[in-house]
Design an enzyme around this catalytic site. Structure first.
Site, PDB file in Angstrom:
ATOM      1  N   HIS A  94     -15.921  -0.373  15.042  1.00 46.48           N
ATOM      2  CA  HIS A  94     -14.772  -0.169  15.852  1.00 46.48           C
ATOM      3  C   HIS A  94     -14.071  -1.286  14.982  1.00 46.48           C
ATOM      4  CE1 HIS A  94     -11.889  -2.252  19.014  1.00 46.48           C
ATOM      5  NE2 HIS A  94     -12.139  -3.002  18.151  1.00 46.48           N
ATOM      6  N   ASP A 123      14.086  14.834   4.116  1.00 48.85           N
ATOM      7  CA  ASP A 123      12.932  14.942   4.302  1.00 48.85           C
ATOM      8  C   ASP A 123      12.297  13.000   3.477  1.00 48.85           C
ATOM      9  OD1 ASP A 123      10.205  15.251   4.308  1.00 48.85           O
ATOM     10  OD2 ASP A 123      10.411  17.191   5.561  1.00 48.85           O
ATOM     11  N   TRP A 158     -16.673  -4.846   8.885  1.00 53.24           N
ATOM     12  CA  TRP A 158     -15.378  -4.273   8.724  1.00 53.24           C
ATOM     13  C   TRP A 158     -15.241  -4.837   7.002  1.00 53.24           C
ATOM     14  CZ3 TRP A 158     -10.346  -4.784   6.994  1.00 53.24           C
ATOM     15  CH2 TRP A 158      -9.541  -6.331   7.167  1.00 53.24           C
ATOM     16  N   SER A 188      -4.159   7.537   0.625  1.00 60.45           N
ATOM     17  CA  SER A 188      -3.445   8.529   1.919  1.00 60.45           C
ATOM     18  C   SER A 188      -2.693   7.632   1.682  1.00 60.45           C
ATOM     19  CB  SER A 188      -3.772   8.396   2.759  1.00 60.45           C
ATOM     20  OG  SER A 188      -2.827   8.264   4.243  1.00 60.45           O
ATOM     21  N   SER A 189      -2.970   6.043   1.691  1.00 59.99           N
ATOM     22  CA  SER A 189      -1.625   5.178   1.554  1.00 59.99           C
ATOM     23  C   SER A 189      -1.444   4.715   0.640  1.00 59.99           C
ATOM     24  CB  SER A 189      -2.839   3.571   2.264  1.00 59.99           C
ATOM     25  OG  SER A 189      -3.501   3.820   3.640  1.00 59.99           O
ATOM     26  N   HIS A 272      -5.667 -10.389   3.027  1.00 58.34           N
ATOM     27  CA  HIS A 272      -5.033 -10.989   4.035  1.00 58.34           C
ATOM     28  C   HIS A 272      -3.199  -9.967   4.254  1.00 58.34           C
ATOM     29  CE1 HIS A 272      -3.714 -13.807   7.120  1.00 58.34           C
ATOM     30  NE2 HIS A 272      -3.100 -13.485   6.618  1.00 58.34           N
ATOM     31  N   GLU A 274      -2.936  -6.707   4.675  1.00 58.07           N
ATOM     32  CA  GLU A 274      -3.591  -6.199   4.787  1.00 58.07           C
ATOM     33  C   GLU A 274      -3.007  -6.369   6.800  1.00 58.07           C
ATOM     34  OE1 GLU A 274      -4.983  -2.934   5.041  1.00 58.07           O
ATOM     35  OE2 GLU A 274      -5.078  -2.793   6.734  1.00 58.07           O
ATOM     36  N   TYR A 276      -1.265  -8.114   8.234  1.00 56.97           N
ATOM     37  CA  TYR A 276       0.342  -8.020   7.428  1.00 56.97           C
ATOM     38  C   TYR A 276       1.106  -6.786   7.494  1.00 56.97           C
ATOM     39  CZ  TYR A 276       0.589 -13.052   7.499  1.00 56.97           C
ATOM     40  OH  TYR A 276       0.508 -14.245   7.431  1.00 56.97           O
ATOM     41  N   SER A 287      12.559  -4.756  16.446  1.00 57.02           N
ATOM     42  CA  SER A 287      13.748  -5.480  16.484  1.00 57.02           C
ATOM     43  C   SER A 287      15.173  -4.479  16.149  1.00 57.02           C
ATOM     44  CB  SER A 287      13.811  -5.754  14.185  1.00 57.02           C
ATOM     45  OG  SER A 287      12.668  -6.358  14.221  1.00 57.02           O
ATOM     46  N   HIS A 321      -8.009 -18.329   2.667  1.00 56.28           N
ATOM     47  CA  HIS A 321      -8.184 -19.264   4.454  1.00 56.28           C
ATOM     48  C   HIS A 321      -9.177 -18.579   5.326  1.00 56.28           C
ATOM     49  CE1 HIS A 321      -5.270 -16.764   6.731  1.00 56.28           C
ATOM     50  NE2 HIS A 321      -5.813 -15.800   6.652  1.00 56.28           N
ATOM     51  N   HIS A 322      -9.848 -17.272   4.909  1.00 57.96           N
ATOM     52  CA  HIS A 322     -10.815 -16.609   5.169  1.00 57.96           C
ATOM     53  C   HIS A 322     -12.240 -16.908   4.890  1.00 57.96           C
ATOM     54  CE1 HIS A 322      -8.526 -13.191   7.180  1.00 57.96           C
ATOM     55  NE2 HIS A 322      -7.418 -13.242   6.253  1.00 57.96           N
ATOM     56  N   THR A 347       7.624 -16.202  10.468  1.00 60.71           N
ATOM     57  CA  THR A 347       7.164 -15.226  11.030  1.00 60.71           C
ATOM     58  C   THR A 347       7.637 -15.927  12.322  1.00 60.71           C
ATOM     59  OG1 THR A 347       4.960 -15.704  10.255  1.00 60.71           O
ATOM     60  CG2 THR A 347       4.834 -14.127  12.318  1.00 60.71           C
ATOM     61  N   LYS A 350      11.548 -15.021  12.820  1.00 63.80           N
ATOM     62  CA  LYS A 350      11.147 -13.723  13.429  1.00 63.80           C
ATOM     63  C   LYS A 350      11.911 -13.715  14.905  1.00 63.80           C
ATOM     64  CE  LYS A 350      10.300 -10.270  10.807  1.00 63.80           C
ATOM     65  NZ  LYS A 350      11.147  -9.910  10.580  1.00 63.80           N
ATOM     66  N   ARG A 469     -19.610 -14.926  16.526  1.00 60.64           N
ATOM     67  CA  ARG A 469     -18.948 -13.337  16.044  1.00 60.64           C
ATOM     68  C   ARG A 469     -20.142 -12.587  15.978  1.00 60.64           C
ATOM     69  NH1 ARG A 469     -13.933 -12.717  12.451  1.00 60.64           N
ATOM     70  NH2 ARG A 469     -14.379 -10.333  12.818  1.00 60.64           N
TER      71      ARG A 469
END
Lengths: 691, 382
Positions: A94, A123, A158, A188-189, A272, A274, A276, A287, A321-322, A347, A350, A469
């Site tokens: 998941h 293009d 994950w 790909s990314s 991390h 990731e 963002y 926006s 922080h993880h 943040t 924004k 969790r």
């Protein structure tokens, strides 16, 4: 801004003196532009963007079913629907699916579809690489999910912490699939990131300086830089893990002296940013929509841009922080606690700017706006709970509980996904030529808002009550029963909401047949993408527009009157390009990106099961790259249209020396220089080799 | 503007409603019946954290209400009306640098304020009392092992499983490591969590104000049976703790009945490949077929019957009245993997030894003779 003034990147045009050579049939470029075959070989950024979106919606259903299984299992204590083993696979898949195959690809879908349109380009910079990126994503996703049928899905979460991800502790091949699948989606990314960065840097319409780039494109650009620097770290970590698992290496083998925290550092240095890079495209979408439905320009454009950049930079400085509970020592904890708190500042800027954009506006709450306001309000909750666990001592109580699950769902679902839904409703008419129905749209929104909050709101409470969790069961006298049941009910309301969205797609399409065409500018919008017809013509712009303002299209519709009030001076229909451009020379479709991309999963399966298959995949890859390199730049027999007359609006037409949309990986000497090059008589002596 | 005025009572009402809802949520988070609650500290470290969390939640709550209510009010106040002229626009404001700088600095100042207290607390939690007693914690799939070095000679004197006994009112300095994968040790009412990492030694302090019975849960995903890796901490008054220590230092039981003797024999022949009972001749690794457990260790059962829980804290040995849950123990011996998710085929978890019903009865008799009863008979802290 020298980079924008000089615009040096013009690819030389084909050499007209060189006679066209006959090519081996197999290396001829495909010519289909309609029908399902055209999707397989397309290099059109719009079709590729749509395919990104379609595959993401497919995987959304897959990941959503997994989510429902999780919720059913946890609906009551001591659930027996899933075994511990199955549950671990389901929650691993998941998370992996939603992150790598849903949220990231939807971001890529919007970036692909919109960036060229927003910057006035034909293009992306490398159309075939663009196709390759998409097929890699799909190939990686298929490889990853094939694990369900080939011995079991990954079961390490994950995040796959070492050493639990080692072969001793996870003997099935699941984690090998996780490695191979995500290495491929990583390719790909990465290729997508290089492509889109090049596109934004080099292919903006004349006059569009960086500070006139629409906020969505800006945020998408920041996203691509995050991908560029974050994804390789994950790939490295996965290669190490794959070496451990497949070839008995010892990178994470504690008994051979490894330190398992190495994996955590590598994973979160990727992980991390990731976060963002998942939320950033949604920030960009909001926006765009909030100004349109507030009928005001975005408030504090430069602050929006720079706060996005700031988040991008700071996103690389908060990973530990993880690991507040990992035992990294109080000094490291203190440092990362600080950096994490202060990433909340840009943040917050924004959020306040969006609210300020609404202030004093004339707000209409169409579905896109509803979802955008949904993002603002829901993401705020996720952001605030984020601050509460930036406070490291608090985090030692919260981490790995459902409080964290609540937090990141408010960020990624209430943030990213609400933003994406807003974007779907907003740009749907541009992509498909019809609006999604408002009635079902509003049902979609309100059920999603309700279901979302019912599902994830109670998880704050469950987490604070101490529910961990990744547990497949919990005891009946822990006091977790009630809120888990509520969350499960909420999850099914979300499912109903997603279903209503899918129904809306088909119902609205059917209904649109009896409605007048939606026109180029159904929302009275602001960016260049609305200056072309809907659905966007294959060649995008008839002429490349010259940009004088941020929100160029809006500025062509509205002007300040003598009384100082801003009035409409033209309708969108009047300003928009008619879409009848001729003489437009587009990059030809190609088989090879797909062939090259699909050779990668073969290598992946081969490394897991049988090296001969890997060798076959490798050979196929070489063949594909070879074919890619030597295939002719153009459709030899293709027809090119007449040149288009200069546009009275003064837009630059056919500026070959400004932006050749070359498929740069093709030999530059005979690059498939596109419309601009081909139609600018001054810069290019007629068309590419065989016009 | 008129519409704003007419809407005011309604929005005020909804604000009140929101507030009530928030209160209900918070109070339900603190409801009793939740032994793992993070917001109800019963010890020094947990209270230190709580003292920091409270104000942070309050600040976050204020910001939350301001933003959410602000958005709703703005959405209402500036909504488009039918009377609007579609061809003219509201004032086109592009920004305001002063505002921007203001709302950049203001949150930064608030966060700096929070940061100061955060940093102080981070270091405070690392402090240890001079008279703290040391206990070793080892995580393994899927249970906890606790070791006590009572006389300080560097040798383990007491080994227990799943249940840690500590003296109330005294700080305990835990030294945590793992024998296989990463786990996380967490007794929410006493302190935050700390990972146990193979090859590393982490530390964590625990201190309970009063005697009590505390629940814990492994909180780092550790594979198949992560959910069922639980533990308890029992805080005893100092004198009872001393008595417990004395009892635990003794050898296992001498059989008093024929059944117990047969049980001991069965234990020596079958269970002792992995489990130890102090005083028995056969110890793990010395039998004919020692099982090469991945973690290298199975629970020490010397004073098994003094514990409230077994099987990684999953099952209660005693019910509320102190009676033995015999059926559950028998089921566990009959086929462990049916009772708890484990992977005995991969040497992780307890295998099915194919015991006969007679063997099971004897083993239960023997195991229950390892102590007179549970060390704690009071209620759990919730």
């Amino acid at each position: 801004m020298a980079i924008t003034e000089e615009r040096p990147l013009a690819l030389p045009s084909g050499d007209p003196a060189r006679p066209s050579e006959p090519h081996l049939g197999v290396f001829r470029r495909p010519t289909t532009t309609t029908g399902w075959r055209s999707w397989l070989t397309t290099v059109d950024h719009k079709k590729i963007g749509i395919m990104y979106g379609a595959s993401a919606l497919f995987f959304l259903v897959v990941g959503g079913v997994e989510a429902l299984l999780i919720r059913l299992q946890l609906a009551a204590p001591n659930g027996t629907l899933l075994s511990a083993d199955t549950y671990n696979q389901v929650f691993t898949m998941h998370g992996t699916t939603m992150i790598f195959l849903v949220v990231m690809p939807i971001g890529a879908a919007f970036a692909n579809y919109l960036i060229p349109l927003q910057i006035g380009a034909r293009d992306v910079a490398f159309p075939r690489i663009n196709a390759f990126s998409f097929w890699c994503l799909l190939g990686g996703g298929i490889l990853l999910n094939s694990s369900w049928f080939l011995g079991g899905a990954p079961d390490g979460g994950w995040f796959n912490y070492a050493p639990n991800s080692g072969v001793v502790f996870s003997p099935s091949h699941g984690i090998d699939f996780w490695n191979m699948g995500l290495i491929i989606t990583g390719i790909s990314s990465l290729s997508g990131a290089v492509n889109l960065i090049t596109t934004v840097i080099n292919m903006r319409a004349p006059g569009m300086t960086l500070m006139k780039v629409p906020v969505f494109t800006w945020m998408a650009l920041v996203t691509q830089f995050l991908l560029l620097f974050a994804i390789p770290v994950l790939t490295v970590a996965q290669v190490l893990l794959a070496m451990d698992r497949l070839y008995d290496a010892n990178f994470f083998n504690v008994s051979a002296g490894a330190d398992p925290l190495l994996w955590q550092h590598l994973f979160w240095i990727f992980g991390h940013p990731e976060v963002y890079l998942m939320i950033m495209p949604a920030f960009g979408i909001v926006s765009e929509t909030v100004p349109v439905f507030s009928r005001k320009p975005i408030f504090g454009y430069p602050f929006m841009v720079f706060s996005g950049i700031a988040i991008g930079f700071m996103g690389f400085g908060v990973w530990a922080h993880h690991m507040f509970a990992s035992g990294i020592g109080p000094l490291s904890v203190a440092a990362f606690s600080l950096s994490t708190m202060f990433i909340a500042v840009p943040t917050g800027v924004k959020i306040l700017n969006w609210i300020a954009t609404m202030w004093g506006g004339r707000l209409t709450f169409n579905t896109p706006m509803l979802f955008s306001v949904g993002l603002i309000t829901m993401f705020t909750i996720g952001g605030l709970s984020g601050v509460t666990h930036a406070v490291a001592p608090a985090d030692t109580q919260q981490t790995d509980t459902y409080y964290i699950v609540a937090h990141f769902h408010y960020v990624l679902f209430g943030g990213a996904f609400f933003g994406f839904m807003s974007g779907f409703y907003f740009w749907w008419p541009k992509a498909f030529g019809y609006k999604l129905g408002e009635g079902l749209g509003k049902f979609n929104f309100w059920t999603m808002l309700l279901g979302f909050n019912l599902t994830f709101g109670p998880m704050h409470i469950l987490g604070l009550q101490g529910m961990s969790r990744r547990v497949y069961t919990y005891d009946e006298n822990y006091g977790f029963d009630f809120w888990n049941l509520v969350a499960t009910i909420g999850a099914f309301i979300i499912a109903l909401s997603v279903l209503s969205f899918i129904i809306n797609i088909f119902v609205s399409k059917k209904r649109a047949a009896s409605l007048p065409p939606v026109g180029p500018d159904p929302w009275d919008a602001r960016g260049l993408e609305w200056m072309i017809q809907s659905p966007a013509p294959e060649h995008n712009f008839d002429q490349t527009p010259t940009v004088a303002h941020l929100d160029e299209f809006w500025h062509r519709k509205y002007a300040e009157g003598d009384d100082g009030r801003v009035r409409r001076v033209a309708t969108g229909d009047e300003v928009a390009q008619p879409g009848d451009g001729t003489g437009v020379h587009l990059p030809s479709p190609s088989y090879w990106p797909m062939v090259a991309a699909f050779s990668l999963p073969l290598i992946g399966w081969g490394l897991i099961f049988n090296l001969y298959l890997a060798i076959f995949g490798g050979v196929l890859l070489v063949v594909a790259l070879w074919g890619w390199a030597i295939e002719p730049p153009d459709d030899i027999d293709g027809v090119h249209h007449d040149h288009h007359d200069a546009d009275p609006s003064g837009d630059v037409e056919a500026t070959g020396d400004i932006e050749a949309t070359g498929d740069a990986s093709a030999d530059a000497g005979k690059a498939d220089v596109t419309a601009e090059a081909a139609t600018d008589a001054a810069a290019v002596p007629e068309e590419a080799p065989v016009g | 503007m008129t519409s704003v005025n007419t809407s005011s009572p309604r929005s005020r009402r909804s604000v009140k409603l929101l507030g009530l809802l928030g209160l209900a949520l918070i109070s339900s988070a603190c409801a009793s019946g939740t032994p793992l609650d993070t917001l109800e500290p019963d010890g020094a470290a947990a209270r230190t954290i709580q003292d920091l969390v409270g104000p942070v939640f309050l600040i976050a709550g204020v910001v939350f209400v301001l933003v959410e209510v602000g958005v709703v009010l703005i959405a209402w106040k500036f909504r488009a009306r039918d009377t609007d002229d579609d061809d003219t626009l509201p004032a086109q404001v592009h920004g305001n640098n002063r505002l921007e700088i203001g709302w950049t600095i203001l949150p930064a100042v608030i966060l700096a304020f929070v940061a100061v207290f955060t940093l102080v607390t981070i270091f405070e939690l690392e402090e240890r009392d001079d008279d703290a007693i040391a206990i070793g914690v080892e995580g393994q799939q899927w249970w906890w092992r606790f070791t006590y070095d009572i006389d300080g000679d560097g040798e383990t004197d007491i080994t227990t499983a799943s249940e840690m006994v500590i003296p109330a009112g005294t700080q305990v300095d835990l030294s945590l490591t793992s024998n296989d994968v990463i786990h996380s040790f967490w007794i929410p009412r006493l302190n935050g969590k700390r990972d146990v990492v193979p090859g590393r030694s982490n530390t964590l302090s625990l201190e309970s104000d009063e005697p009590g019975y505390f629940f814990g849960q492994c909180t780092e995903f550790c594979g198949l049976s992560h959910a069922e890796m639980r533990m308890r901490v029992i805080a005893l008054p100092q004198d009872e703790y001393d008595a417990w220590v004395e009892e635990q230092m003794t050898d296992g039981p001498t059989p008093q009945t024929a059944a117990q003797a047969r049980g001991q024999e069965a234990f020596s022949g079958l269970c002792a490949s992995c489990h130890s009972i102090r005083g028995l001749e056969n110890q793990p690794g010395t039998g004919e077929n020692p099982i090469p457990l991945v973690s290298g260790v199975a629970p020490d059962l010397t004073h098994f019957a003094s514990r409230r829980v077994y099987a990684g804290g999953l099952f209660e040995l005693y019910d509320g009245e102190g009676n033995v849950n015999r059926g559950q123990l028998e089921a566990w011996l009959r086929n462990p993997a049916a009772e708890k998710a484990m992977a005995p085929d991969d040497e992780r978890g307890m295998p099915n030894l194919g015991l006969t019903e007679n063997q099971i009865d004897d083993l239960v008799e023997y195991l229950l003779s390892t102590a007179d009863g549970p060390v704690w008979t009071g209620p759990r802290n919730d």
